[in-house]
Enzyme design. Structure first.
Site, mmCIF file in Angstrom:
data_model
loop_
_atom_site.group_PDB
_atom_site.id
_atom_site.type_symbol
_atom_site.label_atom_id
_atom_site.label_comp_id
_atom_site.label_asym_id
_atom_site.label_seq_id
_atom_site.Cartn_x
_atom_site.Cartn_y
_atom_site.Cartn_z
ATOM 1 N N HIS A 62 7.191 -26.057 -18.372
ATOM 2 C CA HIS A 62 7.802 -27.050 -17.759
ATOM 3 C C HIS A 62 9.421 -27.252 -17.828
ATOM 4 O O HIS A 62 9.835 -26.999 -18.954
ATOM 5 C CB HIS A 62 7.223 -28.700 -18.102
ATOM 6 C CG HIS A 62 5.761 -28.774 -17.463
ATOM 7 N ND1 HIS A 62 5.186 -29.786 -17.494
ATOM 8 C CD2 HIS A 62 5.014 -27.707 -16.668
ATOM 9 C CE1 HIS A 62 4.015 -29.748 -16.767
ATOM 10 N NE2 HIS A 62 3.827 -28.597 -16.502
ATOM 11 N N GLU A 112 11.255 -29.753 -18.802
ATOM 12 C CA GLU A 112 11.739 -30.314 -19.889
ATOM 13 C C GLU A 112 11.433 -29.731 -21.371
ATOM 14 O O GLU A 112 12.284 -29.564 -22.159
ATOM 15 C CB GLU A 112 10.847 -31.615 -20.119
ATOM 16 C CG GLU A 112 10.940 -32.614 -18.699
ATOM 17 C CD GLU A 112 9.655 -32.557 -18.034
ATOM 18 O OE1 GLU A 112 9.392 -31.287 -17.554
ATOM 19 O OE2 GLU A 112 9.027 -33.437 -17.551
ATOM 20 N N CYS A 154 5.417 -35.293 -18.060
ATOM 21 C CA CYS A 154 3.802 -35.483 -18.273
ATOM 22 C C CYS A 154 3.710 -35.666 -19.831
ATOM 23 O O CYS A 154 4.472 -35.828 -20.441
ATOM 24 C CB CYS A 154 3.017 -34.186 -18.013
ATOM 25 S SG CYS A 154 3.452 -32.781 -18.967
ATOM 26 N N CYS A 185 5.178 -32.934 -22.111
ATOM 27 C CA CYS A 185 6.607 -33.053 -22.078
ATOM 28 C C CYS A 185 6.866 -34.095 -22.965
ATOM 29 O O CYS A 185 7.948 -34.397 -23.898
ATOM 30 C CB CYS A 185 7.271 -32.985 -20.813
ATOM 31 S SG CYS A 185 6.965 -31.436 -20.043
#
Lengths: 149, 149
Positions: free
Chosen positions: B57, B59, B87, B90
């Protein structure tokens, strides 16, 4: 302990070997293994110190490595063995990867995902806890004790 | 929009640029920026498809890159700008990294960390939401609409 006698215990012993490797490198001793069809497809231990990277938990590295081995994002059908209860970050990754089963040893009442329930996991993921818990816990206790000295 | 007029908006625009790069590569369009002392020290966008890795992801990649840039595990004093609500995975990473502030655009009522509260973040982390939310959301909506066609 042979893989034929008790596969779960055999694989957790392998995760413990990874955890001991972490300890020997001065890392918090957590190890993880991903198994597909009775075969280890990824093994990893905590690397947060060496990589200066808080995301380099054993589970994260094992999930990335397993996906690399399979050439697929999702790890359905795979089991993750990990010596310590996964944190929320790792549980979130386990959720995205849709692992079929996770087996962990020691509980982590402070940072473990279970404090928040299991909403971050895929609903079909089976969770089993406590396998070789004493051995997994002792490794952590000895590590933190030695660091306080 | 200059960095001097509205730094937050400037940095979110940079995160949006990353998100558009993700879209152009067929990735879910999420972008992230890490800022320290008014300077961008890391920028990343979602790479889950290209890397076949659910942990990639925006992040996560931005946190790893920021730590690499600083040569330090902890990102105290840093702000993360991200186009979509992080999410749980993260948010867990943001918690471990001890980021001082996170600013996100679009909300994610289904997969966002806020559904579980904010227990996984460091208690001192400031959370701000809704900056350029329309633009951030539109990018996601257009992406999923185009994929359904």
């Amino acid at each position: 302990m042979s893989i034929f006698d008790n596969p779960d215990e055999y694989f957790m012993q392998q995760a413990l070997r990874e955890a001991r490797d972490a300890r020997d490198e001065g890392e918090i001793p957590v190890g993880a293994i991903v198994v597909a069809d009775g075969t280890i497809i990824a093994r990893a231990h905590n690397h947060t110190e060496r990589l200066h990277d808080v995301t380099a938990h054993a589970e994260m590295l094992a999930i990335t490595a397993a996906a690399e081995t399979l050439g697929a994002k999702y790890l359905q059908g795979c089991t993750l063995y990990v010596t310590l209860e996964p944190c929320v970050m790792c549980a979130g990754a386990i959720g995205w990867a849709q692992l079929s089963r996770i087996v962990y040893g020691a509980s982590d009442p402070k940072r473990g995902f279970a404090t928040l329930g299991r909403a971050m996991l895929h609903p079909k993921t089976v969770v089993e806890q406590g396998l070789l818990a004493d051995e997994c816990e002792q490794l952590m206790k000895d590590f933190f004790k030695s660091r306080r000295q």
